[in-house]
Motif scaffolding. Structure first.
Motif, PDB file in Angstrom:
ATOM      1  N   GLU A 233       0.827  -1.214   0.000  1.00  0.00           N
ATOM      2  CA  GLU A 233       0.000   0.000   0.000  1.00  0.00           C
ATOM      3  C   GLU A 233       0.860   1.264   0.000  1.00  0.00           C
ATOM      4  O   GLU A 233       0.517   2.256  -0.644  1.00  0.00           O
ATOM      5  CB  GLU A 233      -0.953   0.000   1.201  1.00  0.00           C
ATOM      6  N   ARG A 236       2.310   1.640  -3.395  1.00  0.00           N
ATOM      7  CA  ARG A 236       1.282   2.132  -4.324  1.00  0.00           C
ATOM      8  C   ARG A 236       1.087   3.634  -4.155  1.00  0.00           C
ATOM      9  O   ARG A 236       0.876   4.356  -5.149  1.00  0.00           O
ATOM     10  CB  ARG A 236      -0.047   1.399  -4.074  1.00  0.00           C
ATOM     11  N   ILE A 265      -4.066  -5.261  -4.019  1.00  0.00           N
ATOM     12  CA  ILE A 265      -4.680  -4.591  -2.865  1.00  0.00           C
ATOM     13  C   ILE A 265      -6.159  -4.956  -2.772  1.00  0.00           C
ATOM     14  O   ILE A 265      -6.700  -5.170  -1.677  1.00  0.00           O
ATOM     15  CB  ILE A 265      -4.468  -3.073  -2.962  1.00  0.00           C
ATOM     16  N   GLY A 270      -2.653  -5.610   0.688  1.00  0.00           N
ATOM     17  CA  GLY A 270      -1.965  -4.337   0.775  1.00  0.00           C
ATOM     18  C   GLY A 270      -0.944  -4.234   1.886  1.00  0.00           C
ATOM     19  O   GLY A 270      -0.003  -3.444   1.791  1.00  0.00           O
TER      20      GLY A 270
END
Length: 279
Positions: A233, A236, A265, A270
């Motif tokens: 996460e 990202r 995710i 995630g």
């Protein structure tokens, strides 16, 4: 003096041919579908054949440096009647592994001797016998050509009997080359968007060295260790910052990675390490 045929005189094939002619000790015949591309080699001592059958007549070693599988198969068919009974075909073309395996099995059944030997070489490296040549096929056959192939490369690597293994390794290596080139392009486009000179952006990598990261990441992936040292996460979020900063600049590599991250995710992964990309 050994008689050698080389079929395919594009950039890489011409590099190999010039290497043969510089080192000497062989009588070299070359062929290319577009004859004009082979003619400069005649001035350096090669014989230019009109067709593949003529090119391989009398040769004990036949090197193929062609475009793709279809060209390899059609060229072998065209040269078949000219092959000596003891000739060994060494195919340096980057090919589809499945088709290499099928070709090797078919040619073995038909009594033709074939090895697949793709390379990691530029034309200049082929000329200077540098870079890596991988060879896959029957071990006894490799031993027959080892002494002939050794002067052509800086690193001759027999990868094993499995006929498609060198083709597989070639794709692994080229995947790394393509991804590196794509990543560099993304970095430079990001630098453009952020008004940082490209050379200045690249200077980062004299201190921050990606080659130190590869083995650490590979170790986690190979161990299927997804315990987080860099959460997916969070990675990202960083990809989002890159894409937002790039604005209208193309960043296809980061965009593709971001899309893969989103899918993982959505699966609830995630909190795992970004190594989960290889799941």
């Amino acid at each position: 003096m050994h008689q050698v045929a080389l079929l395919g005189t594009g950039l890489l094939g011409s590099g190999f041919a010039e290497g043969f002619l510089t080192r000497g000790g062989v009588k070299l015949t070359v062929w290319n579908r577009t004859r004009a591309k082979a003619l400069p080699l005649a001035e350096k001592g090669a014989t230019v054949a009109d067709d593949p059958e003529e090119a391989v007549h009398g040769a004990t070693m036949v090197h193929l440096v062609l475009l793709d599988d279809a060209t390899v198969d059609s060229t072998i068919e065209r040269m078949r009647d000219g092959l000596s009974h003891d000739a060994i075909i060494v195919d340096h073309t980057t090919n589809l592994p499945a088709r290499v395996a099928a070709r090797a099995e078919r040619l073995e059944h038909e009594g033709l001797r074939y090895l697949h030997a793709p390379v990691f070489m530029s034309p200049a490296a082929a000329r200077a016998a540098q870079g890596i040549m991988m060879v896959a096929g029957p071990p006894g056959r490799f031993e027959q050509v080892r002494s002939a192939l050794t002067p052509m490369t800086g690193d001759l690597w027999y990868v094993g009997e499995r006929p498609d293994l060198a083709a597989s390794y070639k794709l692994f290596g080229n995947a790394m080359i393509l991804s590196m080139a794509g990543a560099m392009a993304d970095i430079f486009h990001l630098a453009d968007a952020l008004d940082v000179p490209r050379a200045e952006a690249w200077s980062l990598f004299s201190r921050f060295k990606p080659e130190n990261i590869y083995p650490v990441r590979a170790k986690k992936i190979l161990a299927e260790d997804y315990s987080a040292s860099f959460e997916l996460e969070v990675a990202r979020k960083d990809a989002r910052l890159m894409l937002e900063s790039a604005a209208n600049q193309p960043m296809p590599v980061i965009a593709a990675i971001a899309a893969r991250m989103d899918a993982l995710i959505a699966e609830g992964l995630g909190a795992q390490d970004m190594a989960i990309l290889a799941k």
